[in-house]
Enzyme design. Structure first.
Site, PDB file in Angstrom:
ATOM      1  N   TYR A  33       0.825  -1.202   0.000  1.00  0.00           N
ATOM      2  CA  TYR A  33       0.000   0.000   0.000  1.00  0.00           C
ATOM      3  C   TYR A  33       0.859   1.252   0.000  1.00  0.00           C
ATOM      4  O   TYR A  33       2.078   1.196   0.226  1.00  0.00           O
ATOM      5  CB  TYR A  33      -0.946   0.018   1.206  1.00  0.00           C
ATOM      6  CG  TYR A  33      -0.275   0.376   2.515  1.00  0.00           C
ATOM      7  CD1 TYR A  33       0.506  -0.545   3.199  1.00  0.00           C
ATOM      8  CD2 TYR A  33      -0.396   1.660   3.058  1.00  0.00           C
ATOM      9  CE1 TYR A  33       1.126  -0.206   4.390  1.00  0.00           C
ATOM     10  CE2 TYR A  33       0.217   1.994   4.258  1.00  0.00           C
ATOM     11  CZ  TYR A  33       0.980   1.053   4.912  1.00  0.00           C
ATOM     12  OH  TYR A  33       1.608   1.393   6.078  1.00  0.00           O
ATOM     13  N   LYS A 144       6.457  -1.979   1.913  1.00  0.00           N
ATOM     14  CA  LYS A 144       5.256  -1.400   2.556  1.00  0.00           C
ATOM     15  C   LYS A 144       4.110  -2.402   2.430  1.00  0.00           C
ATOM     16  O   LYS A 144       3.187  -2.219   1.620  1.00  0.00           O
ATOM     17  CB  LYS A 144       4.937  -0.046   1.919  1.00  0.00           C
ATOM     18  CG  LYS A 144       4.185   0.902   2.843  1.00  0.00           C
ATOM     19  CD  LYS A 144       4.308   2.324   2.365  1.00  0.00           C
ATOM     20  CE  LYS A 144       3.365   3.291   3.071  1.00  0.00           C
ATOM     21  NZ  LYS A 144       3.392   3.302   4.524  1.00  0.00           N
ATOM     22  N   GLU A 176      12.814   2.903  13.669  1.00  0.00           N
ATOM     23  CA  GLU A 176      11.856   3.937  13.252  1.00  0.00           C
ATOM     24  C   GLU A 176      10.680   3.866  14.210  1.00  0.00           C
ATOM     25  O   GLU A 176      10.802   3.322  15.302  1.00  0.00           O
ATOM     26  CB  GLU A 176      11.439   3.718  11.791  1.00  0.00           C
ATOM     27  CG  GLU A 176      10.836   2.346  11.541  1.00  0.00           C
ATOM     28  CD  GLU A 176      10.310   2.149  10.132  1.00  0.00           C
ATOM     29  OE1 GLU A 176      10.056   3.141   9.430  1.00  0.00           O
ATOM     30  OE2 GLU A 176      10.109   0.987   9.749  1.00  0.00           O
ATOM     31  N   LEU A 200      11.175   1.559   6.813  1.00  0.00           N
ATOM     32  CA  LEU A 200      10.530   1.949   5.566  1.00  0.00           C
ATOM     33  C   LEU A 200      11.230   3.216   5.068  1.00  0.00           C
ATOM     34  O   LEU A 200      11.385   4.171   5.840  1.00  0.00           O
ATOM     35  CB  LEU A 200       9.044   2.246   5.792  1.00  0.00           C
ATOM     36  CG  LEU A 200       8.337   2.569   4.476  1.00  0.00           C
ATOM     37  CD1 LEU A 200       7.983   1.285   3.743  1.00  0.00           C
ATOM     38  CD2 LEU A 200       7.097   3.403   4.696  1.00  0.00           C
TER      39      LEU A 200
HETATM   40  N1  PDD Z   1       3.056   5.327   7.240  1.00  0.00           N
HETATM   41  N2  PDD Z   1       7.762   4.106   8.628  1.00  0.00           N
HETATM   42  C1  PDD Z   1       6.640   3.373   8.672  1.00  0.00           C
HETATM   43  C2  PDD Z   1       6.666   2.057   9.369  1.00  0.00           C
HETATM   44  C3  PDD Z   1       5.463   3.863   8.053  1.00  0.00           C
HETATM   45  O1  PDD Z   1       4.340   3.129   8.075  1.00  0.00           O
HETATM   46  C4  PDD Z   1       5.483   5.137   7.424  1.00  0.00           C
HETATM   47  C5  PDD Z   1       4.271   5.696   6.728  1.00  0.00           C
HETATM   48  C6  PDD Z   1       6.680   5.860   7.433  1.00  0.00           C
HETATM   49  C7  PDD Z   1       6.790   7.229   6.785  1.00  0.00           C
HETATM   50  O2  PDD Z   1       6.729   7.117   5.383  1.00  0.00           O
HETATM   51  P1  PDD Z   1       6.215   8.338   4.489  1.00  0.00           P
HETATM   52  O3  PDD Z   1       7.013   9.510   4.889  1.00  0.00           O
HETATM   53  O4  PDD Z   1       6.491   7.895   3.099  1.00  0.00           O
HETATM   54  O5  PDD Z   1       4.754   8.508   4.786  1.00  0.00           O
HETATM   55  C8  PDD Z   1       7.799   5.310   8.040  1.00  0.00           C
HETATM   56  C9  PDD Z   1       1.875   5.731   6.528  1.00  0.00           C
HETATM   57  C10 PDD Z   1       1.599   7.180   6.634  1.00  0.00           C
HETATM   58  C11 PDD Z   1       0.707   4.857   6.909  1.00  0.00           C
HETATM   59  O6  PDD Z   1       0.941   3.703   7.252  1.00  0.00           O
HETATM   60  O7  PDD Z   1      -0.424   5.314   6.828  1.00  0.00           O
END
Ligand code: PDD
Length: 281
Positions: A33, A144, A176, A200
């Site tokens: 996703y 992801k 993270e 991620l």
């Molecule tokens: N989450 N690390 C993890 C484990 C994440 O699930 C996310 C994003 C990020 C940050 O990635 P980005 O900057 O590309 O949004 C880091 C999204 C927002 C979610 O699960 O809805």
């Protein structure tokens, strides 16, 4: 409309979307996703999100023949059907619909699910609280995938403690957070864990690193320990929805607040860049 859903060619209000029980996303979490911001019906960092989606699909060996142009057109239509100027759009691709067998089903076609709804941008001012938890996730956190149970449990634990996020560590090394990356400021250097399989590779993280370089703020992509996190000048949680939230308490202990000028400078640079991108294309 306040929100919209889409599944394999059909748009419907989010609450009315119907998905077959044999979608492998449902019983295996066999899919990937992305979550993107849409401001005034324009996407932020669309190409970066599409590239990461393709990378996740390739790593899980999910064939997905739709072109980025076609996918973008569907995403745009979804966003346009929602009235809100400030949306979060979710895109999910699963391995297809088939009788439950673990190995890849023959001939199944990928399923595309999208939903979008109004979500206001986060307030960047207030320092947030976080808790620290062991990282019990698998060894491919760079993908992801839909398999988010450790993150779901961690987010709930954080919520029950009145915290915005849970910071994960493995053997004292910070990876993270449950749904965001963690950036640290120390002695004027912006530091964050390297983009390997333990995190991620966040789109927001990459944009902060890019902006820091532009502002001549040195960046360091080497992992840091829990002790280093607690003695940071500033900490920032970054994600598509959070942008960059300052952290003021770790496990109820006050931390940070020692380089607010640089923190605010980076936050401002990010928001300015964000608005430029959604205004200009
Ligand atoms: N989450 N690390 C993890 C484990 C994440 O699930 C996310 C994003 C990020 C940050 O990635 P980005 O900057 O590309 O949004 C880091 C999204 C927002 C979610 O699960 O809805």
């Amino acid at each position: 409309m306040e929100s919209i859903g889409y599944y394999n060619g059909t748009f419907a209000p989010m609450e009315q979307l119907v998905i077959p029980a044999l979608d492998r996303g449902l019983y295996f979490g066999d899919g990937v996703y992305e979550a993107l911001r849409v401001e005034r019906h324009r996407f932020f960092a669309l190409q970066e999100h599409l590239a990461r989606l393709r990378e996740s699909l390739a790593l899980l060996r999910i064939p997905f023949s739709m072109t980025n142009e076609r996918l973008t057109a569907i995403l745009q239509e979804a966003a346009d059907r929602v009235d809100s100027d400030s949306q979060q759009i979710y895109v999910q691709v699963t391995r297809g619909t088939a009788i439950r067998t673990h190995a890849f089903p023959e001939g199944a076609e990928a399923n595309l699910l999208i939903f979008s709804r109004g979500v206001a941008l986060a307030d960047l001012q207030e320092y947030r609280r976080v808790i620290v938890l062991p990282d019990t996730r698998w060894s491919h956190c760079n993908i992801k995938t839909l398999n988010l149970i450790p993150s779901v449990l961690a987010a709930q634990a954080a919520k029950e403690r009145g915290c915005a996020e849970a910071v994960f560590h493995k053997g004292g090394i910070v990876s993270e957070c449950s749904s965001s990356n963690l950036l640290l400021l120390k002695d004027g250097v912006l530091r964050t864990a390297p983009a390997d399989e333990r995190i991620l590779p966040g789109v927001t993280r990459a944009q902060f690193l890019m902006l820091a370089r532009e502002l001549s703020v040195p960046v360091d992509e080497t992992a840091f320990t829990l002790d280093e996190m607690e003695s940071a000048d500033e900490l920032m949680i970054t994600s598509t929805s959070a942008h960059g939230l300052p952290v003021g308490f770790v496990d109820d202990k006050p931390v940070c607040g020692r380089d607010e000028a640089l923190l605010r400078r980076l936050q401002r640079a990010y928001r300015a860049h964000f608005w430029d991108c959604v205004a200009g294309g």
